[in-house]
Design a protein around this motif. Structure first.
Motif, PDB file in Angstrom:
ATOM      1  N   SER A 146     -15.558  44.655 -14.274  1.00  0.00           N
ATOM      2  CA  SER A 146     -14.189  44.828 -13.784  1.00  0.00           C
ATOM      3  C   SER A 146     -14.056  44.105 -12.453  1.00  0.00           C
ATOM      4  O   SER A 146     -14.993  44.081 -11.650  1.00  0.00           O
ATOM      5  CB  SER A 146     -13.845  46.309 -13.617  1.00  0.00           C
ATOM      6  N   ILE A 147     -12.907  43.502 -12.238  1.00  0.00           N
ATOM      7  CA  ILE A 147     -12.633  42.778 -10.996  1.00  0.00           C
ATOM      8  C   ILE A 147     -11.810  43.665 -10.073  1.00  0.00           C
ATOM      9  O   ILE A 147     -10.892  44.367 -10.516  1.00  0.00           O
ATOM     10  CB  ILE A 147     -11.874  41.469 -11.298  1.00  0.00           C
ATOM     11  N   ASP A 148     -12.132  43.649  -8.798  1.00  0.00           N
ATOM     12  CA  ASP A 148     -11.374  44.435  -7.822  1.00  0.00           C
ATOM     13  C   ASP A 148      -9.929  43.959  -7.774  1.00  0.00           C
ATOM     14  O   ASP A 148      -9.662  42.758  -7.673  1.00  0.00           O
ATOM     15  CB  ASP A 148     -11.997  44.305  -6.428  1.00  0.00           C
ATOM     16  N   GLU A 149      -9.023  44.911  -7.870  1.00  0.00           N
ATOM     17  CA  GLU A 149      -7.604  44.584  -7.791  1.00  0.00           C
ATOM     18  C   GLU A 149      -7.210  44.347  -6.343  1.00  0.00           C
ATOM     19  O   GLU A 149      -7.762  44.935  -5.413  1.00  0.00           O
ATOM     20  CB  GLU A 149      -6.767  45.731  -8.365  1.00  0.00           C
ATOM     21  N   TYR A 150      -6.222  43.485  -6.159  1.00  0.00           N
ATOM     22  CA  TYR A 150      -5.745  43.187  -4.814  1.00  0.00           C
ATOM     23  C   TYR A 150      -4.518  44.013  -4.451  1.00  0.00           C
ATOM     24  O   TYR A 150      -3.854  43.741  -3.470  1.00  0.00           O
ATOM     25  CB  TYR A 150      -5.427  41.693  -4.682  1.00  0.00           C
ATOM     26  N   SER A 153     -21.622  35.124 -13.809  1.00  0.00           N
ATOM     27  CA  SER A 153     -21.113  33.794 -13.478  1.00  0.00           C
ATOM     28  C   SER A 153     -19.591  33.808 -13.419  1.00  0.00           C
ATOM     29  O   SER A 153     -18.928  34.586 -14.113  1.00  0.00           O
ATOM     30  CB  SER A 153     -21.582  32.758 -14.502  1.00  0.00           C
ATOM     31  N   LEU A 154     -19.060  32.930 -12.580  1.00  0.00           N
ATOM     32  CA  LEU A 154     -17.622  32.708 -12.465  1.00  0.00           C
ATOM     33  C   LEU A 154     -17.376  31.226 -12.622  1.00  0.00           C
ATOM     34  O   LEU A 154     -17.945  30.407 -11.890  1.00  0.00           O
ATOM     35  CB  LEU A 154     -17.114  33.165 -11.094  1.00  0.00           C
ATOM     36  N   SER A 155     -16.554  30.856 -13.596  1.00  0.00           N
ATOM     37  CA  SER A 155     -16.192  29.446 -13.744  1.00  0.00           C
ATOM     38  C   SER A 155     -14.679  29.305 -13.744  1.00  0.00           C
ATOM     39  O   SER A 155     -13.970  30.107 -14.359  1.00  0.00           O
ATOM     40  CB  SER A 155     -16.801  28.836 -15.010  1.00  0.00           C
ATOM     41  N   LEU A 156     -14.218  28.302 -13.014  1.00  0.00           N
ATOM     42  CA  LEU A 156     -12.795  27.965 -12.951  1.00  0.00           C
ATOM     43  C   LEU A 156     -12.637  26.659 -13.709  1.00  0.00           C
ATOM     44  O   LEU A 156     -12.913  25.575 -13.166  1.00  0.00           O
ATOM     45  CB  LEU A 156     -12.325  27.799 -11.502  1.00  0.00           C
ATOM     46  N   PRO A 157     -12.229  26.709 -14.987  1.00  0.00           N
ATOM     47  CA  PRO A 157     -12.192  25.498 -15.818  1.00  0.00           C
ATOM     48  C   PRO A 157     -11.129  24.522 -15.345  1.00  0.00           C
ATOM     49  O   PRO A 157     -10.223  24.855 -14.584  1.00  0.00           O
ATOM     50  CB  PRO A 157     -11.860  26.041 -17.211  1.00  0.00           C
ATOM     51  N   LEU A 185      -9.834  35.963 -16.578  1.00  0.00           N
ATOM     52  CA  LEU A 185      -9.308  36.518 -15.338  1.00  0.00           C
ATOM     53  C   LEU A 185      -8.148  35.682 -14.836  1.00  0.00           C
ATOM     54  O   LEU A 185      -8.243  34.448 -14.771  1.00  0.00           O
ATOM     55  CB  LEU A 185     -10.429  36.546 -14.280  1.00  0.00           C
ATOM     56  N   ASP A 186      -7.021  36.352 -14.523  1.00  0.00           N
ATOM     57  CA  ASP A 186      -5.906  35.692 -13.837  1.00  0.00           C
ATOM     58  C   ASP A 186      -6.186  35.762 -12.340  1.00  0.00           C
ATOM     59  O   ASP A 186      -6.316  36.843 -11.770  1.00  0.00           O
ATOM     60  CB  ASP A 186      -4.576  36.379 -14.154  1.00  0.00           C
ATOM     61  N   LEU A 187      -6.259  34.615 -11.704  1.00  0.00           N
ATOM     62  CA  LEU A 187      -6.643  34.549 -10.300  1.00  0.00           C
ATOM     63  C   LEU A 187      -5.486  34.905  -9.378  1.00  0.00           C
ATOM     64  O   LEU A 187      -4.341  34.524  -9.620  1.00  0.00           O
ATOM     65  CB  LEU A 187      -7.140  33.145  -9.954  1.00  0.00           C
ATOM     66  N   GLU A 205     -10.869  24.476  -2.081  1.00  0.00           N
ATOM     67  CA  GLU A 205      -9.522  24.582  -2.646  1.00  0.00           C
ATOM     68  C   GLU A 205      -9.579  24.281  -4.135  1.00  0.00           C
ATOM     69  O   GLU A 205     -10.456  23.541  -4.614  1.00  0.00           O
ATOM     70  CB  GLU A 205      -8.572  23.604  -1.952  1.00  0.00           C
ATOM     71  N   TYR A 206      -8.631  24.838  -4.875  1.00  0.00           N
ATOM     72  CA  TYR A 206      -8.586  24.608  -6.320  1.00  0.00           C
ATOM     73  C   TYR A 206      -7.152  24.753  -6.815  1.00  0.00           C
ATOM     74  O   TYR A 206      -6.303  25.324  -6.147  1.00  0.00           O
ATOM     75  CB  TYR A 206      -9.511  25.589  -7.054  1.00  0.00           C
ATOM     76  N   ASP A 207      -6.908  24.200  -8.011  1.00  0.00           N
ATOM     77  CA  ASP A 207      -5.586  24.276  -8.630  1.00  0.00           C
ATOM     78  C   ASP A 207      -5.540  25.275  -9.773  1.00  0.00           C
ATOM     79  O   ASP A 207      -4.475  25.566 -10.304  1.00  0.00           O
ATOM     80  CB  ASP A 207      -5.176  22.888  -9.169  1.00  0.00           C
ATOM     81  N   ASN A 208      -6.704  25.782 -10.173  1.00  0.00           N
ATOM     82  CA  ASN A 208      -6.783  26.655 -11.344  1.00  0.00           C
ATOM     83  C   ASN A 208      -6.029  27.967 -11.122  1.00  0.00           C
ATOM     84  O   ASN A 208      -5.936  28.464 -10.007  1.00  0.00           O
ATOM     85  CB  ASN A 208      -8.242  26.984 -11.660  1.00  0.00           C
ATOM     86  N   THR A 209      -5.534  28.524 -12.191  1.00  0.00           N
ATOM     87  CA  THR A 209      -4.949  29.863 -12.153  1.00  0.00           C
ATOM     88  C   THR A 209      -5.700  30.830 -13.069  1.00  0.00           C
ATOM     89  O   THR A 209      -5.415  32.018 -13.087  1.00  0.00           O
ATOM     90  CB  THR A 209      -3.472  29.829 -12.583  1.00  0.00           C
ATOM     91  N   LYS A 210      -6.669  30.304 -13.828  1.00  0.00           N
ATOM     92  CA  LYS A 210      -7.463  31.121 -14.746  1.00  0.00           C
ATOM     93  C   LYS A 210      -8.939  30.965 -14.402  1.00  0.00           C
ATOM     94  O   LYS A 210      -9.380  29.929 -13.908  1.00  0.00           O
ATOM     95  CB  LYS A 210      -7.240  30.693 -16.194  1.00  0.00           C
ATOM     96  N   ALA A 211      -9.709  32.003 -14.689  1.00  0.00           N
ATOM     97  CA  ALA A 211     -11.156  31.961 -14.488  1.00  0.00           C
ATOM     98  C   ALA A 211     -11.837  32.724 -15.608  1.00  0.00           C
ATOM     99  O   ALA A 211     -11.210  33.519 -16.323  1.00  0.00           O
ATOM    100  CB  ALA A 211     -11.532  32.553 -13.131  1.00  0.00           C
ATOM    101  N   ALA A 212     -13.135  32.480 -15.762  1.00  0.00           N
ATOM    102  CA  ALA A 212     -13.919  33.130 -16.814  1.00  0.00           C
ATOM    103  C   ALA A 212     -15.160  33.759 -16.199  1.00  0.00           C
ATOM    104  O   ALA A 212     -15.894  33.098 -15.453  1.00  0.00           O
ATOM    105  CB  ALA A 212     -14.306  32.119 -17.896  1.00  0.00           C
ATOM    106  N   LEU A 213     -15.413  35.036 -16.523  1.00  0.00           N
ATOM    107  CA  LEU A 213     -16.593  35.764 -16.068  1.00  0.00           C
ATOM    108  C   LEU A 213     -17.535  35.966 -17.244  1.00  0.00           C
ATOM    109  O   LEU A 213     -17.095  36.269 -18.364  1.00  0.00           O
ATOM    110  CB  LEU A 213     -16.205  37.123 -15.496  1.00  0.00           C
ATOM    111  N   GLN A 214     -18.860  35.836 -16.985  1.00  0.00           N
ATOM    112  CA  GLN A 214     -19.845  36.064 -18.032  1.00  0.00           C
ATOM    113  C   GLN A 214     -21.097  36.695 -17.430  1.00  0.00           C
ATOM    114  O   GLN A 214     -21.511  36.337 -16.322  1.00  0.00           O
ATOM    115  CB  GLN A 214     -20.230  34.749 -18.717  1.00  0.00           C
TER     116      GLN A 214
END
Length: 585
Positions: free
Chosen positions: A326-330, A277-281, A504-506, A305-314
């Motif tokens: 692990s998240i793919d780096e950009y 899961s991915l949640s953007l609080p 996660l820092d988006l 669109e969103y304003d969040n800069t943080k996300a949570a993976l579970q």
């Protein structure tokens, strides 16, 4: 692109994604049109303290018009040392988007390369990226010797030489068969009003996409910028795309993609069919569920669109601690870039000093002429549509969440599992309760996988409890209803910790802006504020839907020759490139 073309592309992606990601049978991807990116930017010679303003146009080679394929583009500025100064993600709306970058004093004087591309374009090689030279002058750092003009004879270097006057380059006018641009006066004074009229000469212009810049022509040598018509001639080539047989970078067809890999911690082998899961609080939170493939890869598509800069993976599994996410780096290496030579001479000293002072003064008064962020367009997803809302201030307050649910909230209960853990339960609107399904539970927009984690949270910090009772399918995961708890302070995510959440820092797309337009009036407003703007006007979304547009802007206290540049593409994909000049005395 036509609707049936989009449907076909979706079918191709579904059919070939598994084989393509493992390097097999990519023939189907050759049916997807190739793209190219064009970037119109404000200036190819920048000083520390200035802004690089840009507009991105993503073009479909097959249709030869703005692309409906990619929903994201990427802009990067790379130095001669190979280091990336910045990389931006740009949300594309009907094939175009915009952004900006403030040049800090940490960037040294030198030659740089501005790059533009989409995720899909990476399959065709860096040679097809948009590339343009940019010079940066940083008077606050010692300039490297390779960017300083060397004397002809070092023995006479100590003899003072007369400074040659800097000559302003010619700024020829340029019109287009599709649009005309004219100012009401070719010569104006300082802080005077200028009326610029842009008129279309063809109906296809009205529904196109355009950007316009009005900027002072610098006395220093600057790289030339590619026009939109030169871009079409050079890059929009027809024919089958040349996608390779290796790993395929899929186009971001439905929105922003956040991808990653899940492995077994012990064996380091990829894990298949695991839900993540991915949640953007936050106030306007987002939630998604993805399933890993046979390579342990998963992809979230964020199409809002969103304003969040943080996300949570579970990991949505009780044995979550067995897995590693692990998240793919950009990050991306840009290779074999060719940089143009750039040198500064003694003749330029006075001009560099004067312009640096202008920039410093402008930044001091930046607040008086600040741009405004355009709020994200929040489209409410289905899981945030609640049928019941309980404001706890309207009821007797209890210390714990379980007591509050039992005594206050109807149709929601707390159930104890065989292992002793407690979970929320939402009674369905119709039919019987399915004990195998749990509701989605959010606290301030953070998805709570393990409900027991918040059972001890103080209910006195909760402002409201909202819920809906219908079954909800997110990704491949079914839930029985949705429960949302909102705290009084709205800061639950910043204080909450559990080991099964990966924070996660988006890499967030650039926020849209309304750029400031300086105005003066007969009342003398702002007359005491210095005005050393070199960029008089920038509009990345010029509207020509009525066939003509009258633009009003004001000059600054900086005399000189200013260049007015309009770039863009008609609804038929025809390039529009118009230039005019203005003299400020």
């Amino acid at each position: 692109m036509k609707k049936n073309s989009i449907t076909f592309i979706l079918a191709v992606l579904v059919s070939f994604v598994t084989k393509a990601q493992s390097g097999e049978n990519v023939q189907g991807f050759k049916s997807i049109p190739q793209e190219h990116v064009y970037v119109h930017f404000s200036e190819s010679l920048l000083f520390s303290g200035e802004h690089l303003l840009y507009k991105v146009y993503c073009m479909d080679n097959a249709e030869r018009k703005l692309s409906s394929l990619s929903k994201m583009a990427y802009i990067a500025l790379v130095g001669e040392d190979g280091n990336t100064v910045f990389k931006h993600k740009i949300r594309l709306n009907s094939g175009s988007g915009s952004g900006d970058f403030f040049v800090p004093t940490s960037i040294p004087t030198g030659s740089y390369k501005l790059l533009g591309y989409s995720e899909w374009m990476q399959n065709f090689g860096q040679k097809d990226f948009f590339q343009s030279d940019i010079y940066i002058v940083n008077p606050y750092q010692t300039t490297s010797g390779i960017h300083l003009e060397q004397p002809v004879d070092t023995l006479i270097d100590s003899i003072p030489l007369p400074l040659k006057p800097l000559v302003l380059p010619e700024v020829p006018s340029k019109q287009s068969v599709f649009a005309n641009m004219a100012v009401d006066r070719s010569t104006v004074g300082k802080r005077e009003r200028v009326t610029l009229k842009v008129t279309s000469t063809n109906g296809s212009v009205n529904n196109g996409s355009y950007s316009i810049s009005v900027r002072k022509v610098d006395s220093l040598p600057a790289p030339s910028q590619m026009t939109s018509d030169a871009f079409v001639s050079s890059f929009l080539r027809l024919g089958q795309n040349n996608v390779g047989a290796n790993k395929i970078d899929l186009p971001e067809l439905r929105g922003e993609v956040i991808s990653g890999t899940v492995l077994d911690k012990e064996s380091q082998e990829p894990v298949e069919n695991l839900r993540i899961s991915l949640s953007l609080p936050g106030d306007k939170y987002l939630f998604n569920v993805a399933t890993s493939n046979n390579e342990g890869k998963f992809r979230f598509i964020v199409n809002r669109e969103y304003d969040n800069t943080k996300a949570a993976l579970q990991v949505l599994s009780t044995d979550w601690d067995r897995y590693q996410i692990s998240i793919d780096e950009y990050s991306k290496e840009y290779e074999n870039l060719e940089f143009s030579g750039f040198t500064l001479s003694k003749n330029m000293k006075d001009y560099i000093l004067r312009k640096s002072i202008h920039n410093q003064i402008e930044n001091v008064y930046r607040e008086a002429r600040s741009d405004s962020m355009v709020p994200a367009q929040h489209v409410t997803p289905f899981y945030r549509r609640f049928t019941e809302v309980y404001n706890l201030d309207d009821y007797t307050r209890f210390n714990g969440i379980p007591e509050t649910i039992v005594e206050v909230v109807d149709q929601v209960s707390i159930r104890k599992l065989n292992d002793g853990e407690r979970v929320f339960e939402v009674r369905p609107g119709e039919g019987f309760t399915d004990n195998s399904l749990l509701p989605i539970v959010f606290v301030d927009g953070l998805f709570i996988r393990r409900h027991e984690d918040i059972m001890g949270y103080s209910a006195k910090k909760i402002q409201s409890i909202k819920f809906s009772r219908d079954k909800v399918l997110v990704g491949s995961q079914m839930f029985q209803g949705v429960v949302s708890l909102e705290t009084i302070e709205g800061d639950f995510y910043s204080d909450f910790y559990t080991p099964h959440i990966v924070n996660l820092d988006l890499f967030k797309p650039q926020s849209r802006k309304d750029y400031h337009i300086q105005q003066y009036d007969e009342n003398g407003n702002h007359e005491r504020i210095p005005d050393f703007r070199h960029q008089l006007f920038w509009e990345p979304n010029l509207d020509l839907s009525t066939g003509s547009n009258e633009i009003i802007f004001y000059t600054s206290d900086v005399p000189g020759v200013y260049e007015l540049v309009l770039e863009g593409f008609t609804s038929n994909g025809n390039p529009v490139s118009v230039k005019e000049k203005l003299v400020v005395e």
